[in-house]
Design an enzyme around this catalytic site. Structure first.
Site: not given
Ligand code: BES
Ligand code: ZN
Ligand code: ZN
Length: 479
Positions: A247, A252, A259, A270, A329, A331, A333
């Site tokens: 990824k 992000d 966010k 990211d 968010d 994204e 996956r």
């Molecule tokens: N890039 C983030 C995950 C992340 C969060 C990485 C903090 C490093 C530190 C990912 O794209 C994301 O935002 N995931 C969400 C998923 C949720 C919306 C189902 C998350 O983990 O909150």
């Molecule tokens: Zn992300």
């Molecule tokens: Zn995200």
């Protein structure tokens, strides 16, 4: 930093500083008029792991670093000890440092000294004005051992430099590190390293391939996305075609499901999964490991805009599954879905993906283990073992039909997030599984490991997590 090995005794080299490891209950192997043993006898030097003591003898500076018990000494403890010792030497103005390898230890401990040192010495200073006083800097590292360790040292330097290259990509600011920056890095690999081929496709390519999931993330950004496919075949390669998928969301924001502002700048990291894949290809190819590799990096920004995907949109991925986007968010996956399907279509026979995928994995495992998920016990065990050997720890979390239920949509084949937020990392893995066909697959969620883990040999910023694990994995496949 220049790294070499020598069979000369440290005292006979022209290093200004020598590092000697102290093992519990053991004396100093090569002393200088009793000065080192004296330091140990007086209690100023100790065998306790990471303990440091300094003296001067025979026109050199000597750093004595505790290594603990011989029975507990492993590469990870050696990396940490090397980093601590080099840190003290650097602070004291050392320019050339000679490490003395303890007697009767395996070559992997020599590799660990080189790795710990090169990884510790890394700094990201491209955007800083040169300081008025030049900063302390060690130019040369020498490893002294009775056996010829030049090959071990050469290989460990290749690996550590590839980790540092991945760190450079991670640390680059997101205005520079757009998808094209990663594409350029991949192209540079293909030009510089024998046996590596690369193909880069943009928005049009995603469309033509029917990669509606990846494209939906990219559509909010004015930056062209990059689907980067690398191939490597080593000399006399045999064994299964290994597929590495990373990824690389170069920033992000969350998209329309934006966010909060606090710490959003960290989302430049990211793309760490993609950086790890590029670093791994570099190391594996420079080592000329006899493996066959396909690596896929999905690079895009995730931005809110008038053309961004909306919560509620339904898109079709390249394996024909439809996805309801409930949270823009989630994204990672979406990007990985099409990249995994691509690796499968290209014939991958083993798969590992790596991604800063969920905040939940940090809640579960903190900054000590990455999460690993998978449906093939042997493959998960092999990837886990590679992590242990590399000192990049992973811990398995379960997959189960009950969790898969949270990926079901009322209106499409899949939904990209479960709004109750339960078992977030597992549900994300269940989602990915649908894009892996029947290829043995493991998923690494490195959100807690990609930056800021505070290890002795990991300075602030990106730490290149995953590169060393992949190198060990490739080594294990070539055995
Ligand atoms: N890039 C983030 C995950 C992340 C969060 C990485 C903090 C490093 C530190 C990912 O794209 C994301 O935002 N995931 C969400 C998923 C949720 C919306 C189902 C998350 O983990 O909150
Ligand atoms: Zn992300
Ligand atoms: Zn995200």
């Amino acid at each position: 930093m220049d790294v070499e090995s020598t069979t000369a005794l440290p005292a006979d080299t022209d290093a200004d500083t020598v590092v000697v490891g102290i093992l519990d209950g053991e004396g100093v192997a090569h002393d200088v008029d009793g000065a080192l043993q004296g330091l140990l006898d007086s209690g100023e030097a100790k065998s306790r792991h990471r303990h440091l003591a300094v003296t001067h003898a025979g026109a050199k500076r000597w750093v004595l670093v505790g290594l603990g018990r011989r029975s507990e000494l492993d590469p990870e403890r050696m990396r940490v000890a090397a980093a601590c010792a080099l840190g003290r030497a650097r602070e004291l103005g050392a320019r050339s440092v000679c490490f003395e390898l303890p007697h009767d230890v395996d070559a992997d401990l020599a590799a660990a000294i080189v790795e710990g040192s090169l990884l510790f010495a890394y700094r990201y200073e491209r955007f800083k004005a040169p300081p008025k006083e030049p900063r302390e800097h060690v130019d040369a590292l020498l490893l002294s051992a009775h056996d010829d360790l030049s090959e071990v040292v050469r290989e460990a330097s290749i690996v550590a430099r590839a980790v540092n290259a991945a760190r450079d990509l991670q640390n680059a600011p997101p205005n520079e590190c757009a998808p094209r920056h990663l594409a350029d890095a991949a192209r540079a690999l293909a030009t510089e390293v024998e046996g590596v081929r690369v193909e880069v496709e943009g928005r049009m390519g995603l469309q033509q391939r029917g990669m509606g999931a990846f494209a939906a993330v990219a559509q909010g950004s004015d930056e062209e996305p990059a689907l980067i496919t690398l191939r490597y075949e080593g000399p006399d390669a045999s064994g299964p075609l290994l597929g590495l998928v990373g990824k690389a969301v170069t920033f992000d924001t969350g998209g329309i499901s934006i966010k909060p502002a606090n710490k959003m700048s960290e989302m430049k990291f990211d793309m760490s999964g993609g950086a790890a894949v590029l670093g791994a290809v570099e190391a594996i190819a420079r080592l000329r490991l006899p493996v066959r590799l396909i690596a896929v990096v999905g690079a895009t920004e995730n931005m809110p805009s008038g053309h961004a995907a909306r919560p509620g949109d339904i898109v079709r991925a390249s394996n024909d599954l439809t996805i309801e986007i409930i949270n823009t968010d989630a994204e990672g996956r979406m990007v990985l879905a099409d990249c995994l399907a691509h690796a499968v279509a290209e014939g991958a026979e083993r798969l590992v993906d790596i991604a800063t995928l969920t905040g939940s994995i940090i809640t579960a495992l903190g900054n000590t283990h990455a999460g690993i998920f998978g449906d093939d016990d042997d493959w998960v065990a092999q990837v886990t073992a590679a992590g242990t050997t590399a000192g990049e720890l992973v811990w398995r979390l379960p997959l189960h039909a009950d969790y898969a239920k949270w990926t079901e949509s009322e209106t499409a084949d899949l939904i990209n997030a479960n709004e109750n937020r339960k078992a977030g990392s597992i549900v994300a893995a269940q989602f990915l599984q649908r894009f892996t066909g029947d290829v043995p697959w493991a998923h690494l969620d490195i959100a807690g490991m990609a930056w800021g883990t505070g290890k002795a040999y990991a300075p602030k910023g990106g730490n290149g997590f995953g590169v060393r694990l992949f190198v060990e994995l490739a080594r294990s496949l070539s055995k």
